[in-house]
Structures are given as structure tokens and as C-alpha cells.
Design an enzyme around this catalytic site. Structure first.
Site, PDB file in Angstrom:
ATOM      1  CB  SER A  27      -7.331  -2.781  -2.235  1.00 20.02           C
ATOM      2  OG  SER A  27      -8.527  -2.091  -2.495  1.00 20.02           O
ATOM      3  CD  GLU A  62      -5.550   2.104  -8.160  1.00 18.73           C
ATOM      4  OE1 GLU A  62      -6.455   0.965  -7.959  1.00 18.73           O
ATOM      5  OE2 GLU A  62      -4.502   1.979  -7.552  1.00 18.73           O
ATOM      6  CG  HIS A 117      -8.391  -1.563  -7.447  1.00 20.13           C
ATOM      7  ND1 HIS A 117      -7.672  -0.607  -6.433  1.00 20.13           N
ATOM      8  CD2 HIS A 117      -9.077  -2.298  -6.594  1.00 20.13           C
ATOM      9  CE1 HIS A 117      -7.803  -0.968  -5.343  1.00 20.13           C
ATOM     10  NE2 HIS A 117      -8.515  -2.157  -5.186  1.00 20.13           N
TER      11      HIS A 117
END
Length: 537
Positions: A207, A325, A419
Site C-alpha cells: 500500500s 482491494e 486490501h
């Protein structure tokens, strides 16, 4: 017999044996954990407090005596609380004195490859002390694992004209990125004392940590500090620029000036007197969001431009993203259209000549799912494949993956392959997830997948090629556009989401040429009207 039992009990209850290393930075005392030596909370730069707030990280002098490094350092100052979600729920001690790193190393390591982990959290939250990032399982595969803290939020990413006056170049911003570079320089100078090879460093992150890996790949100041990169769910976003407004963002130093005025502290001298926690909370509430800024020095140009010109670090990469995600990041996606007809009407009006391609990829029949997929691809899917393509183009190996693995607790919550859901697998930390995270079952099948992913990741750190025992040979992306699909078991596939990359590349190219809108945050029924075709697009 009773004395023997008492002695055994005392041994079992005693702390792990101390490990002492005399490094160039100074002497540190850590602990042992199984076959590893562990050192926590080692400072790599001076505390950025007082007049050092919003300055490049300053080098520490070698300390005298022996420093205990047996406990993690505090997290960098960040907003706390907020709406409960699967990522929060653990209160972290915080301080401006937070520039520290942690090391897990095999006890008898000599010239071992090194992985430097950069945590995620939108450049706003997170810490290297999170249990999810325990380096035990990775280091047991024979690598040295280093995890780092770096300045977050307004304290790490503010730009301001007053700050530009403090140096000859007029530059400001990117302090959190300069921290990461300082940590890499510390590793280059000191890691041999811990059994690592300073010439065999791989940067890795997820990320915002994956975004940071891309920043580092395009920063001249980081050149030569690593030989490989792992970018999990990274995003090659449009970036603010220091001196001019572009892509829907203000000139970044003007934005900093406006923030100071809103906080009734218009000068940097006044802002340096503000309490760091109160400043962070107020800035976040006021809409400040951290980004790396094109400053002409640390980040000389837009990331997309650097990769297009072949001016990025020419190193092997391992990159990928997760199928779901946006299932845990729905705030990034636009609200669903009222009906399929409304969805098609909005897409047609906004994407104009590109609307047929958009609707083929993200059809109206299930427009709610299409909205999730379109947002995912504009941020994470396109970035991962772009990184693979650009590294391949400059003669480097690139390994692409799609994490599409589900397990009962996540799937039942509507969070299939959400995610960051790959992290407990790549770290082997099923028991280190936050309180609201869908619990990963510690079954033989889940452990087997985790062991396979740890094998791939650590093999890449060791050799630049991901290899896992008893698993498919992972081919480089190459001209065949190979990728590894992590579902219940890993499978080799080709041509990920046909047409996805080309569509998002065209959108990026047109928006970059027009210069008015960013290319990542404006998707689907919220997209601004697409610019007409431009040269090269």
C-alpha cells in the site's frame, strides 16, 4: 530433585539471552528468538523535534556505551481513533522521536541478503511495531529483515515557502521519504555488523509502503541503496508539484501555507511550536493528506514520466495486487449508480469515445461490482502491470501476481481478497492481525499457502528470482505477460484482465497531457469528462 525443578523453572522464566553487536552506529544489545537475534527500536537519525521538525533527517553521532534494543520504538505521530475498521483497534505509543528500525537476523548470518520493509497506512498511519510485521518467519529462511518507521502525515509531508527558504534549492516536503532514504543509508553502513550484506538489499512495502518503493525507485537520492524491489498493492498516482498547480492539486507549498493560516500559525516558526499530536489531528481534520511532491530534487518528476523515460532504478521487481482491494476500502470508490441505465449514461458522458471500452471491462449488468473493479484497476491493477512492463522494457526481470485467495471469515464478510489480506500469508503472522481483521484459520492448507508465499518472497530477496518448494516455477512477466494467480493454490496464467492495462494507460496518458485532472482518484461515475485524444495516447 526439587532444586533441579526450581532451576529448570527459572531458566524457562528467564528472558532470552542477550545478543551484543558492535556496529558503526554504536553497540547494541538485543535478544534471541529461536535461531534468530532480534534488535528493536534502534535509532537511525536524530529525533526531528523542535527546530529539526520539517528538516531532512540529521545523522546521529556514534553513541557511547551499550544501548538496549529490546523493545520497539514508538510509532510516529498519527491520528488515532476514528471509525472502527479492520485495520485499526490497537493503540500504539506515539512520539516525534520515532525514527527507529528493527532487525531480525539469523544468529550465524554472514553476508546474508537483506529485506527492508516499509509499512503501509496512506503515509498517515502505521508503524513497524505492528504484530503483522514480525520478521521471525522470514528471517528463518536465511535473510535479514529490517523494518523502519518514517514521519507521517503533516509532520512528514508538509511543504511550505518558509521551509524552502531554509535551504539553497528552495525545496520542501518529502521528509518522510528522506527518512526512508536515511534508513537505507544506515543499513548500508551498519548491516554487515548484523550479518547482512549491504550490497544485497531489497526494499519492500505494501500500500503506502508499495507507493514508497516506487518513490524510492524514482529518487536519485536512493539510487544504489537497493538491488531489488517488492511492491504490494502500490499505486503510481499523479503527484502534486511544489511550485505550480497541476492535476487538480494546488501547488504543494501554497497548500502548506493555506494550512498554516487555517491553524492560525502562518509561519513555520509558529507551526514548530504546536503540539505534534494536536497539529496532526487538526491538519487531518482540515483536509491535509500526505503525498510525495515533485520538488526537482528528491522526486524530480512525476513517477509515470520517470518510468516512461527509463530513469527509474533498474532492478528486478516483484509486484502485484489483490482481487478485492476495494471491498475494504469502499471510501475510495464512487457511490453506486441508481440503475444500470444511469450507470451507462454517466459512463458514456464522462468517458466519451472511451466509454465502450470502459463498459466492456466494467459492464452495467452488475454495476456495483464493476465500480469496485474499476476503482481497483485504476489504482492497483494498472500500477502493478505498468511496473512489470516498464522494468521488462529496461531489461530487468519483473514478477507479477494477483492475490485472489479467500477464506471463510473474509468471504462471509464480503471481503474476499481484501486490501492487505495477503500480509498474514507473506509474513506468516496469522496471529498478528488487528482485532477486527477477519480471522485467518490456522489450517494446514492456509499454512501451506503461507509457506509457499514466504518461500517466493524470501527467494526473491536472496536471488532476484522467486522460487518456492513444491510450487510452480514463477516465470517473469516477459513478452508473454505471465503472472502468478494465488487462489487456493498458485497457478501460472497469462494476460491479466485483458484490456485493463491498455484502457487505464490511455486514461492516464490523456489526463497527463491535459494537466487538469489526476488519473487515479476520479473513476467511473465520478470521473471528470475525459480529455480528447492526445499525441502518443
Amino acid at each position: 530433585m526439587s532444586k533441579l525443578l526450581f532451576s529448570l523453572a527459572m531458566i524457562a522464566a528467564s528472558p532470552a539471552a542477550a545478543q551484543v553487536v558492535n556496529a558503526p552506529a554504536g553497540t547494541v544489545r538485543g535478544t534471541t528468538s529461536g535461531s534468530l537475534s532480534v534488535f528493536k527500536g534502534i535509532p537511525y537519525a536524530k529525533p526531528p523535534v523542535g527546530d529539526l521538525r520539517w528538516r531532512p533527517p540529521a545523522a546521529l553521532e556514534r553513541w557511547s556505551g551499550e544501548r538496549a534494543t529490546t523493545a520497539f520504538g514508538p510509532a510516529c505521530v498519527q491520528p488515532s481513533g476514528g471509525a472502527p475498521n479492520i485495520y485499526n483497534g490497537v493503540t500504539l505509543p506515539m512520539s516525534e522521536d520515532c525514527l527507529s528500525l528493527n532487525i531480525w537476523t539469523p544468529a550465524k548470518a554472514r553476508n546474508a541478503p537483506v529485506m527492508v520493509w516499509i509499512h503501509g497506512g496512506s503515509l498517515l498511519t502505521g508503524s513497524s511495531r505492528e504484530a503483522l510485521y514480525d520478521g521471525q518467519r522470514l528471517a528463518e529462511r536465511g535473510i535479514v529483515v529490517v523494518s523502519i518507521n518514517y514521519r507521517l502525515g503533516v509532520l512528514g509531508w508538509l511543504a511550505h515557502p518558509d521551509l524552502g527558504k531554509e535551504n539553497a534549492t528552495g525545496r520542501s516536503g518529502n521528509y518522510g521519504l528522506m527518512d526512508q532514504i536515511a534508513a537505507l543509508r544506515w543499513v548500508r553502513k551498519n548491516i554487515a555488523a548484523f550479518g547482512g550484506d549491504p550490497a544485497k538489499v531489497t526494499i519492500a512495502g505494501e500500500s503506502a509502503g508499495g507507493l514508497s518503493a516506487l518513490y524510492l525507485m524514482t529518487s536519485p537520492q536512493a539510487r544504489g541503496l537497493f538491488r531489488g524491489a517488492i511492491a504490494q498493492s502500490s499505486y503510481m498516482i499523479s503527484m502534486p508539484e511544489l511550485k505550480r498547480a497541476r492535476f487538480g492539486l494546488p501547488a504543494w507549498e501554497v497548500g502548506g501555507q493555506l494550512l498554516g493560516q487555517a491553524l492560525k500559525a502562518p509561519s513555520i516558526a509558529q507551526m514548530r511550536k504546536l503540539d505534534p499530536a494536536a497539529l496532526t489531528i487538526a491538519a487531518t481534520a482540515g483536509g491535509f493528506f500526505p503525498f510525495g511532491v515533485v520538488d526537482g530534487e528528491v522526486l524530480p518528476q512525476q513517477m509515470v514520466d520517470a518510468f516512461d523515460r527509463g530513469q527509474q532504478a533498474r532492478v528486478p521487481v516483484l509486484a502485484g495486487f489483490n482481487q478485492g482491494e476495494i471491498r475494504s476500502l469502499r471510501m475510495l470508490a464512487p457511490k453506486n449508480a441508481a440503475s444500470p441505465a444511469d450507470y451507462e449514461r454517466e459512463i458514456t458522458g464522462r468517458y466519451r469515445d472511451l466509454a465502450p471500452a470502459f463498459l466492456r471491462l466494467y459492464p452495467s449488468a452488475d454495476h456495483a461490482e464493476s465500480t469496485i473493479a474499476a476503482t481497483r484497476d485504476s489504482l492497483y491493477g494498472w500500477t502493478s502491470e505498468r511496473l512489470a512492463r516498464k522494468q521488462t522494457a529496461v531489461g530487468q526481470r519483473a514478477y507479477l501476481y494477483l492475490f485472489d485467495h479467500g477464506y471463510p471469515a473474509a468471504d462471509e464478510a464480503g471481503l474476499h481478497a481484501f486490501h492487505a489480506s495477503e500480509l498474514p500469508y507473506t509474513w506468516g503472522t496469522f496471529d498478528g492481525t488487528p482485532p477486527r481483521w477477519p480471522k485467518v484459520p490456522a489450517t494446514a492448507a492456509e499454512r501451506r499457502l503461507s509457506d509457499t508465499m514466504i518461500d517466493y518472497w524470501t527467494s526473491f530477496v536472496r536471488t532476484g528470482r522467486p522460487v518456492a518448494q513444491g510450487a510452480p516455477a514463477w516465470p517473469a512477466y516477459g513478452t508473454a505477460q505471465n503472472y502468478l494467480w494465488f487462489a487456493q493454490t498458485p497457478t501460472i496464467e497469462r494476460d491479466l484482465f485483458p484490456g485493463m492495462f491498455e484502457f487505464n494507460e490511455t486514461v492516464m496518458c490523456r489526463r497527463r497531457a491535459a494537466g487538469k485532472d489526476g488519473w487515479n482518484w476520479n473513476v467511473g461515475v465520478l470521473a471528470p469528462e475525459i480529455a480528447p485524444p492526445a499525441a502518443g495516447c
